[in-house]
Design an enzyme around this catalytic site. Structure first.
Site, PDB file in Angstrom:
ATOM      1  N   ASP A  73      45.185  50.079 -28.128  1.00 17.14           N
ATOM      2  CA  ASP A  73      44.171  49.039 -28.283  1.00 17.14           C
ATOM      3  C   ASP A  73      42.772  49.643 -28.205  1.00 17.14           C
ATOM      4  O   ASP A  73      42.583  50.816 -28.529  1.00 17.14           O
ATOM      5  CB  ASP A  73      44.373  47.961 -27.214  1.00 17.14           C
ATOM      6  CG  ASP A  73      44.097  46.564 -27.752  1.00 17.14           C
ATOM      7  OD1 ASP A  73      42.933  46.290 -28.096  1.00 17.14           O
ATOM      8  OD2 ASP A  73      45.034  45.757 -27.829  1.00 17.14           O
ATOM      9  N   HIS A 127      39.242  43.569 -25.829  1.00 23.30           N
ATOM     10  CA  HIS A 127      40.568  43.236 -26.349  1.00 23.30           C
ATOM     11  C   HIS A 127      41.663  44.027 -25.644  1.00 23.30           C
ATOM     12  O   HIS A 127      42.699  43.471 -25.241  1.00 23.30           O
ATOM     13  CB  HIS A 127      40.587  43.505 -27.854  1.00 23.30           C
ATOM     14  CG  HIS A 127      41.786  42.993 -28.571  1.00 23.30           C
ATOM     15  ND1 HIS A 127      42.959  43.706 -28.681  1.00 23.30           N
ATOM     16  CD2 HIS A 127      41.998  41.833 -29.241  1.00 23.30           C
ATOM     17  CE1 HIS A 127      43.842  43.014 -29.383  1.00 23.30           C
ATOM     18  NE2 HIS A 127      43.281  41.872 -29.732  1.00 23.30           N
ATOM     19  N   SER A 184      47.690  38.744 -30.961  1.00 18.36           N
ATOM     20  CA  SER A 184      47.376  39.850 -30.052  1.00 18.36           C
ATOM     21  C   SER A 184      47.720  39.504 -28.615  1.00 18.36           C
ATOM     22  O   SER A 184      48.032  40.377 -27.816  1.00 18.36           O
ATOM     23  CB  SER A 184      45.886  40.200 -30.128  1.00 18.36           C
ATOM     24  OG  SER A 184      45.602  40.961 -31.265  1.00 18.36           O
TER      25      SER A 184
END
Length: 684
Positions: A85, A146, A476
């Site tokens: 990520d 994220h 996600s």
């Protein structure tokens, strides 16, 4: 006070309860107008509706049957989850190593330009081209947020009393809070390149991770054969080493054929709602109220402001006209024209692009954009349906001085949950039509998890709301839920192969309804994940590397190509390659029919992992247009690890786009459920 509001209508029974011991207040039944009157009285601190709260945070783990008090084994602390990520924020409480011992002895990884601990035991970064933006930090630190969010969802510590400015308050935790995290930073401001992703797989496999979570996908539907992208290749090699890979189904829905990663050796995860919903209301000067979808933490205290069309204030000096400004594209609106006003935009821009509304009070968007994935903006904002948007436009045209206000968001229960989010990509598998994708669904809407303070929650630089926890939606968020579930199962069964874990997750999933999800299994796969049930599935469908090689022969790969991939003596010659797909030992069945008559036979083998002595009876739930036969329809076992084979024949005549059926192997204690999908027509 109540009598002053209710007047002659006041009855003593209207007061439901009084608080007298620690503070002064009362509960009373009022209309909205009466509540507003009461709120304006002297000595009244606040008046608010009696909405429901729940003992949760992401609450997603509770909803899918993995509460905080679930059974845990000490082996969980030896599980290592590799996350590919944007990096990780090490100072988050979700990654404190208090109470953790040293990393497992099997760990071979390292930390580059980064201080790890006994929770975050590995941190590397990959930027093969070496191109960086001004915002990028050249180490595994998360600038974007994220990666931190996904990491804490899969394996974050138990952290009490967290929220996003009061929203989604409760206890934050990952699926396997005792597990270790290894971050492989592959994403930068310019994106996540394939070379870096493949490098991360290379390192992670060597380092000794047990589960890999990859919440990445392309921004458009591009269909390429297997092994033409880093995730396919990397996850295949991970499978060879016994490492499970969870991958997001992507956010290109709701149309069919919008998935971008669909290899059968990885788990493709769709995004489901799980009960939490945020609504942001708009009130007009005429009293009309409309309900939109955003997470708005700003409170305008119901003060009314002038409302203006964005199309009427184009940034002419910047070279924009009204046809551009009406959509509120970046820099298209005159900054002086928006000051002190609420702006009406005939379109939708991402949360990071609203900074050009310098001095605006708020924004009202109108679009067909999904209403089940609210965004967070840098100023009061709501996103309305086109129908409500048109009604506001009509109001503005009908009055000389139109006004409006935007309320602070309300957190409410979504009574329709669970259902697949509209943004979640749908199947079928465009490469291999007779396999089911996605595989499973997991919570992916309004998930609260850890965040980096280097990025505001709206992701707009001038926003000063830099918080430790953030609410996000997307596949996600679903992907790390599935990865956490896989890690949980592996902590009970450390010797299970990735295919066995995938089978356990799929065959124990909670069925979802096609009444809410028109695409049925092409939206949710086997259903909503249930981690606790997956630890005791009864039977599993195992798949070896040789099985995948035979499948690839049927997909047109040559012996030479396979040998390069498998690094052994794989050979496609002398095999019935045309039927290979029907023999791949998947825990699901899919059949594409290009005509009205059809008949196909699938071959499967199940492994007993339940009771040593057990007998399973086949039960098929099927629509009248299909004839599905299982031979034999009883499988008897005398030991753990024993294998039994069966065939499943699908015959019928139909031109229906999608027909759903189910095979259940039942021994009285276990119900091993496999979805069966027959499709054609527009489903192709």
């Amino acid at each position: 006070m109540a009598q002053n509001v209710l007047g002659s209508d006041f009855e003593p029974g209207a007061i439901l309860h009084s608080y007298k011991k620690s503070f002064n207040g009362f509960v009373v039944k009022l209309t909205e107008d009466e509540a507003e009157t009461l709120a304006e009285m002297d000595n009244v601190v606040s008046v608010f509706p009696n909405t429901k709260h729940y003992p949760s945070t992401t609450k997603s783990w509770d909803v899918i049957g993995l509460p905080q008090n679930s059974k845990r084994l000490s082996l969980e602390s030896d599980i290592i989850v590799g996350v590919f990520d944007s990096g990780i924020w090490p100072k988050s409480k979700s990654f404190s190593d208090e109470g953790f011992g040293p990393p497992p002895k099997k760990w071979k990884g390292s930390c580059h330009n980064f201080t790890c601990n006994n929770k975050i035991i590995g941190a590397r970064y990959f930027n093969i081209e070496g191109s960086y933006s001004k915002k990028d930090i050249k180490d595994p630190t998360d600038v974007n947020g994220h990666g931190t969010h996904c990491s804490s969802t899969v394996a974050g510590n138990v952290v009490n009393s967290v929220s996003l400015q009061g929203y989604a308050s409760g206890t934050a935790r990952g699926g396997v809070p005792s597990a270790r995290v290894a971050m492989y930073k592959v994403c930068w401001e310019t994106g996540c390149d394939q070379a870096g992703i493949l490098a991360a797989f290379d390192e992670a496999i060597h380092d000794g991770v047990d589960v890999i979570s990859v919440s990445l996908g392309s921004t458009q539907v591009v269909v390429v054969p297997y092994f033409r992208n880093g995730i396919d290749i990397g996850s295949f090699h991970a499978m060879k080493r016994g490492i499970f890979t969870s991958n997001s189904a992507n956010n290109l829905g709701p149309n069919i054929l919008t998935m971008t990663n669909f290899a059968p050796w990885l788990l493709s995860v769709a995004a489901s709602t799980f009960g939490r919903k945020f609504v942001t209301k708009v009130q007009l000067g005429n009293g009309a109220i409309y309900e939109g979808a955003t997470i708005n933490t700003f409170d305008l205290k119901r003060k009314m402001f002038p409302i203006i069309f964005a199309r009427d204030i184009p940034n002419i000096a910047g070279g924009f006209n009204s046809s551009q400004s009406r959509l509120c594209s970046k820099d298209s609106v005159d900054k002086q024209g928006v000051k002190g006003k609420i702006v009406l935009c005939e379109g939708f821009v991402s949360a990071s692009d609203v900074g050009f509304f310098s001095g605006a009070v708020g924004i009202i968007f109108g679009d067909t954009y999904p209403q089940d994935s609210p965004f967070i903006f840098a100023l009061p904002t709501t996103l309305l349906s086109l129908w409500n948007f048109r009604e506001i436009q009509y109001y503005m045209k009908s009055t000389r001085n139109p006004t409006a206000t935007i309320f602070k968001s309300e957190e409410v229960e979504d009574s329709l949950s669970p259902y697949i989010a509209s943004f979640s990509s749908r199947g079928p598998n465009p490469i291999t039509l007779n396999t089911l994708k996605p595989d499973i669904a997991a919570p992916g809407v309004n998930v609260l998890a850890a965040w980096t303070p280097l990025d505001p929650i709206s992701e707009f630089e001038e926003d000063n709301r830099k918080l430790p926890y953030q609410i996000l939606s997307g596949t996600s968020m679903a992907c790390p839920h599935a990865a956490g579930a896989a890690a949980y199962v592996k902590s009970f069964h450390p010797n299970w192969s990735p295919a066995m874990i995938k089978s356990a997750l799929m065959t124990t999933a909670t069925p979802m309804s096609s009444d809410i999800n028109a695409e049925a299994e092409f939206a949710y796969g086997a259903g909503l994940i249930n981690p606790v049930k997956a630890t005791n599935p009864g039977l599993v469908y195992d798949i070896s590397e040789a099985d995948y090689a035979e499948f690839l022969c049927g997909e047109g790969y040559t012996s030479k190509e396979l040998r390069v991939l498998t690094q052994d003596k794989s050979n496609c010659k002398g095999k019935d390659n045309e039927k290979a797909v029907y023999s791949l030992n998947l825990p699901s069945f899919a059949l594409y029919v290009n005509g009205t008559f059809f008949g196909y036979v699938y071959h499967r083998t199940v492994t007993n992992v339940g009771s040593a002595k057990s007998s399973y009876k086949a039960r098929v739930i099927s629509p009248p247009l299909l004839e599905i036969e299982v031979k034999p329809d009883v499988l008897s076992f005398t030991s753990i690890g024993q294998k039994k084979s069966f065939s499943l024949t699908i015959e019928g005549r139909t031109n229906v786009e999608v027909m759903s059926s189910t095979l259940i192997w039942d021994d009285g204690n276990h119900q091993v459920r496999s979805p069966i999908v027959v499709y054609g027509g527009d489903g192709s």
